[in-house]
Design a protein around this motif. Structure first.
Motif, PDB file in Angstrom:
ATOM      1  N   LEU A 284     -30.927  15.220 -16.556  1.00 15.41           N
ATOM      2  CA  LEU A 284     -30.018  15.514 -17.709  1.00 15.41           C
ATOM      3  C   LEU A 284     -30.605  16.309 -18.609  1.00 15.41           C
ATOM      4  N   HIS A 285     -31.696  16.496 -18.855  1.00 13.11           N
ATOM      5  CA  HIS A 285     -32.056  17.632 -19.544  1.00 13.11           C
ATOM      6  C   HIS A 285     -31.815  19.015 -19.136  1.00 13.11           C
ATOM      7  N   THR A 286     -31.802  19.213 -17.832  1.00 12.29           N
ATOM      8  CA  THR A 286     -31.399  20.483 -17.286  1.00 12.29           C
ATOM      9  C   THR A 286     -30.141  20.646 -17.322  1.00 12.29           C
ATOM     10  N   GLU A 287     -29.263  19.631 -16.960  1.00 10.16           N
ATOM     11  CA  GLU A 287     -27.633  19.840 -16.816  1.00 10.16           C
ATOM     12  C   GLU A 287     -26.959  19.965 -18.133  1.00 10.16           C
ATOM     13  N   ILE A 288     -27.500  18.755 -19.235  1.00  8.59           N
ATOM     14  CA  ILE A 288     -26.580  18.587 -20.233  1.00  8.59           C
ATOM     15  C   ILE A 288     -27.192  19.379 -21.467  1.00  8.59           C
ATOM     16  N   ARG A 289     -28.654  19.454 -21.471  1.00  5.84           N
ATOM     17  CA  ARG A 289     -29.011  20.020 -22.919  1.00  5.84           C
ATOM     18  C   ARG A 289     -29.367  21.591 -22.429  1.00  5.84           C
ATOM     19  N   ALA A 290     -30.083  21.975 -21.525  1.00 10.66           N
ATOM     20  CA  ALA A 290     -30.583  23.283 -21.053  1.00 10.66           C
ATOM     21  C   ALA A 290     -29.304  24.147 -20.737  1.00 10.66           C
ATOM     22  N   LYS A 291     -28.472  23.634 -19.830  1.00  5.95           N
ATOM     23  CA  LYS A 291     -27.349  24.568 -19.335  1.00  5.95           C
ATOM     24  C   LYS A 291     -26.093  24.173 -20.262  1.00  5.95           C
ATOM     25  N   GLY A 292     -25.950  22.802 -20.781  1.00  8.52           N
ATOM     26  CA  GLY A 292     -24.595  22.501 -21.410  1.00  8.52           C
ATOM     27  C   GLY A 292     -24.833  22.829 -22.899  1.00  8.52           C
ATOM     28  N   GLY A 293     -25.933  22.909 -23.539  1.00  7.15           N
ATOM     29  CA  GLY A 293     -26.203  23.231 -24.976  1.00  7.15           C
ATOM     30  C   GLY A 293     -26.207  22.061 -25.901  1.00  7.15           C
ATOM     31  N   ALA A 294     -26.302  20.717 -25.471  1.00  3.34           N
ATOM     32  CA  ALA A 294     -26.384  19.798 -26.202  1.00  3.34           C
ATOM     33  C   ALA A 294     -27.782  19.483 -26.844  1.00  3.34           C
ATOM     34  N   TYR A 295     -27.905  18.917 -27.811  1.00  2.00           N
ATOM     35  CA  TYR A 295     -29.032  18.755 -28.536  1.00  2.00           C
ATOM     36  C   TYR A 295     -30.043  17.777 -28.061  1.00  2.00           C
ATOM     37  N   GLY A 296     -29.320  16.780 -27.236  1.00  2.00           N
ATOM     38  CA  GLY A 296     -30.097  15.606 -26.741  1.00  2.00           C
ATOM     39  C   GLY A 296     -29.237  14.937 -25.468  1.00  2.00           C
ATOM     40  N   ASP A 297     -29.933  14.182 -24.792  1.00  3.76           N
ATOM     41  CA  ASP A 297     -29.327  13.489 -23.712  1.00  3.76           C
ATOM     42  C   ASP A 297     -30.329  12.031 -23.151  1.00  3.76           C
ATOM     43  N   GLY A 298     -29.827  11.428 -22.269  1.00  5.45           N
ATOM     44  CA  GLY A 298     -30.774  10.453 -21.691  1.00  5.45           C
ATOM     45  C   GLY A 298     -30.094   9.434 -20.933  1.00  5.45           C
ATOM     46  N   ALA A 299     -30.973   8.663 -20.447  1.00  2.00           N
ATOM     47  CA  ALA A 299     -30.425   7.339 -19.455  1.00  2.00           C
ATOM     48  C   ALA A 299     -31.321   6.278 -19.960  1.00  2.00           C
ATOM     49  N   VAL A 300     -30.798   5.165 -20.079  1.00  2.00           N
ATOM     50  CA  VAL A 300     -31.491   3.865 -20.542  1.00  2.00           C
ATOM     51  C   VAL A 300     -31.174   2.796 -19.447  1.00  2.00           C
ATOM     52  N   PHE A 301     -32.180   1.996 -19.223  1.00  2.77           N
ATOM     53  CA  PHE A 301     -32.031   0.766 -18.276  1.00  2.77           C
ATOM     54  C   PHE A 301     -32.551  -0.327 -19.394  1.00  2.77           C
ATOM     55  N   SER A 302     -31.885  -1.370 -19.482  1.00  2.00           N
ATOM     56  CA  SER A 302     -32.317  -2.252 -20.561  1.00  2.00           C
ATOM     57  C   SER A 302     -32.726  -3.638 -19.906  1.00  2.00           C
ATOM     58  N   ARG A 303     -33.419  -4.442 -20.589  1.00  2.00           N
ATOM     59  CA  ARG A 303     -33.861  -5.927 -19.968  1.00  2.00           C
ATOM     60  C   ARG A 303     -32.572  -6.617 -19.724  1.00  2.00           C
ATOM     61  N   ASN A 304     -31.435  -6.527 -20.544  1.00  2.00           N
ATOM     62  CA  ASN A 304     -30.273  -7.258 -20.223  1.00  2.00           C
ATOM     63  C   ASN A 304     -29.455  -6.740 -19.016  1.00  2.00           C
ATOM     64  N   GLY A 305     -29.964  -5.664 -18.448  1.00  2.00           N
ATOM     65  CA  GLY A 305     -29.083  -5.132 -17.348  1.00  2.00           C
ATOM     66  C   GLY A 305     -28.220  -3.998 -17.639  1.00  2.00           C
ATOM     67  N   ASP A 306     -28.111  -3.526 -18.718  1.00  2.00           N
ATOM     68  CA  ASP A 306     -27.514  -2.279 -19.172  1.00  2.00           C
ATOM     69  C   ASP A 306     -27.956  -1.048 -18.549  1.00  2.00           C
ATOM     70  N   PHE A 307     -27.017  -0.382 -17.832  1.00  2.00           N
ATOM     71  CA  PHE A 307     -27.431   1.019 -17.350  1.00  2.00           C
ATOM     72  C   PHE A 307     -26.473   2.007 -18.299  1.00  2.00           C
ATOM     73  N   LEU A 308     -26.974   2.696 -19.126  1.00  2.00           N
ATOM     74  CA  LEU A 308     -26.149   3.653 -20.020  1.00  2.00           C
ATOM     75  C   LEU A 308     -26.772   5.179 -20.155  1.00  2.00           C
ATOM     76  N   THR A 309     -25.716   5.999 -20.033  1.00  2.00           N
ATOM     77  CA  THR A 309     -26.133   7.317 -20.461  1.00  2.00           C
ATOM     78  C   THR A 309     -25.681   8.008 -21.636  1.00  2.00           C
ATOM     79  N   TYR A 310     -26.454   8.868 -22.076  1.00  2.00           N
ATOM     80  CA  TYR A 310     -25.588   9.285 -23.323  1.00  2.00           C
ATOM     81  C   TYR A 310     -25.973  10.760 -23.755  1.00  2.00           C
ATOM     82  N   SER A 311     -24.960  11.480 -24.281  1.00  2.00           N
ATOM     83  CA  SER A 311     -25.481  12.921 -24.923  1.00  2.00           C
ATOM     84  C   SER A 311     -25.482  12.860 -26.466  1.00  2.00           C
ATOM     85  N   TYR A 312     -26.107  13.862 -27.008  1.00  2.00           N
ATOM     86  CA  TYR A 312     -26.262  13.903 -28.386  1.00  2.00           C
ATOM     87  C   TYR A 312     -25.877  15.221 -28.902  1.00  2.00           C
TER      88      TYR A 312
END
Length: 455
Positions: free
Chosen positions: A304-332
């Protein structure tokens, strides 16, 4: 260079013990705190109905900022400043991993020098017993200020807000959180302020009724961090607090929720976007394991850092797995929409083709260890003790997950591609940002709406 064998297999212990004050549970942690006591008073609020839930964030914005019988709001603010390092009122939700239901709680947090503990409790009692809700001008000022703070904060915390929006589509707890601290709360606040003069009388009646109801002694939990001797000495003040609570019995309310991938694009005055896509893996039969934290680290800092931040120009990005089962992506602060969504959709293929050397994998594992045993401030230890009790995620479970992370291997990581593909194919997506960009990519959204239709 660190090796996996250098990593401790345990986690920090904060020696929390269970005690009682009247009928309340007293969680206490003996720590060297330089004579400061950190405390959370946690009230069960699972008896609130839908309308009361909607008005809860309005009440929390006002409380401790209005006149009481004893103090003007200016005097109260001064007394709080003299007696403590701050008194805050907020709502949090907790959920045990193996249960469907979540637990909503109203938490009063404060930190004080031990010598001022009784004074702080007296102030809290004054706030929860004697707040006045008749100053229309003051209430409107506070709510306008709260609305302005939310709007300005969106560009600072937009990724968290948009992940909360996506969770509200598929998760009952996510939906509840969105109503008390997310975009639903903001929309309700905006509607109130758009017709405040005519709505005030009804709002006042609702707030007074809610105010009298929520500070209840049923299922009360108090968590404190400080010297053991001080925690003993504070029992009398806390008992005084308990004796001032409402003791009426309320039946647990049923929280109504239906899954709905609304897939909203919400626009505001911004040149950048915040985009999230995800779903709950537990709903697809997948349990939380510690090696998913390593996978999140790989996705966030590599793909995500390469594709969204380095190439795409976003300030931030990430993926999260939570204990409650959530899988979420985000861009900033992301200038793109379509490219980012395509990057999310390609995550399963990236995982299938993942090819890491043993050294690279080792470094990703080591880089994930802080998630299991972070360096905590004393006030966070107080929050952690309360959270452990309510979620039943005790040290043994965290150590088990840490071991799973330490044993991460490529075969297991690649095996998660299919379940993540299923999650992404559920097509739960949300975005906040630039109207033109969202409309250009309207095929990804079911509706494109303004943040505040009253502006």
């Amino acid at each position: 260079m660190l090796e996996l064998s250098d990593i401790s297999h345990g986690i920090s212990e904060y020696n929390c013990t269970e005690d009682k004050i009247s009928d309340a549970l007293y969680l206490r942690s003996d720590q060297a705190t330089n004579n400061i006591v950190y405390t959370t008073i946690s009230h069960n609020i699972d008896f609130l109905n839908d309308d009361e839930i909607k008005n809860l964030p309005i009440l929390l914005a006002l409380i401790a900022s209005l006149d009481t019988k004893k103090y003007s709001y200016q005097e109260l603010d001064n007394e709080i400043y003299i007696a403590s390092g701050g008194i805050s009122f907020g709502c949090s939700t907790y959920k045990e991993e193996e249960k469907e239901e979540f637990k909503p709680r109203l938490n009063i947090k404060f930190k004080v020098l031990e010598e001022n503990f009784h004074q702080a409790i007296d102030l809290i009692i004054e706030i929860i017993k004697n707040t006045k809700f008749d100053d229309k001008k003051r209430i409107k000022e506070i709510l306008l200020s709260s609305k302005s703070q939310i709007e300005s904060g969106l560009l600072m915390s937009g990724s968290q807000v948009v992940m909360g929006l996506v969770k509200s589509y598929y998760s009952p707890m996510g939906s509840y959180n969105n109503k008390v601290s997310g975009l639903d709360a903001y929309k309700y606040l905006s509607e109130l302020l758009s017709d405040f003069e005519s709505e005030f009388s009804k709002l006042k009646d609702k707030l007074i009724k809610l105010y009298k109801k929520i500070f209840n002694s049923k299922d009360l939990i108090i968590s404190s961090v400080g010297k053991d001797e001080d925690l003993d000495n504070n029992k009398k003040a806390l008992e005084k607090y308990i004796n001032n609570l409402n003791r009426q019995e309320f039946k647990k309310a049923k929280y109504s929720f239906i899954k709905n991938n609304k897939n909203q694009g919400i626009y505001l005055s911004s040149n950048v976007n915040f985009i999230s896509k995800g779903y709950n893996l537990k709903d697809l039969g997948e349990k939380y394991t510690g090696d998913k934290v390593v996978l999140a680290n790989i996705l966030s800092s590599s793909y995500l850092h390469t594709e969204i931040r380095a190439k795409g120009g976003a300030y931030g990005d990430g993926a999260v797995f939570s204990r409650n089962g959530d899988f979420l992506t985000y861009s900033y602060r992301d200038p793109n929409v379509e490219n980012t969504i395509k990057v999310y959709n390609e995550i399963p293929n990236y995982i299938r083709n993942l090819d890491l050397s043993q050294d690279d994998l080792k470094n990703y594992i080591i880089g994930s260890m802080n998630s299991f045993d972070p360096l905590l401030s004393l006030s966070v230890i107080d929050e952690l003790n309360l959270s452990k009790y309510l979620t039943k995620v005790f040290d043994e479970k965290v150590i088990e997950n840490k071991e799973e992370a330490l044993k991460t291997n490529m075969e297991k990581l690649k095996s998660y591609a299919d379940i993540i593909e299923k999650a992404l194919n559920e097509n739960y997506i949300g975005a906040i940002g630039n109207e033109e960009k969202l409309r250009e990519n309207s095929k990804y959204f079911k509706e494109i709406i303004p943040l505040n239709k009253n502006n």
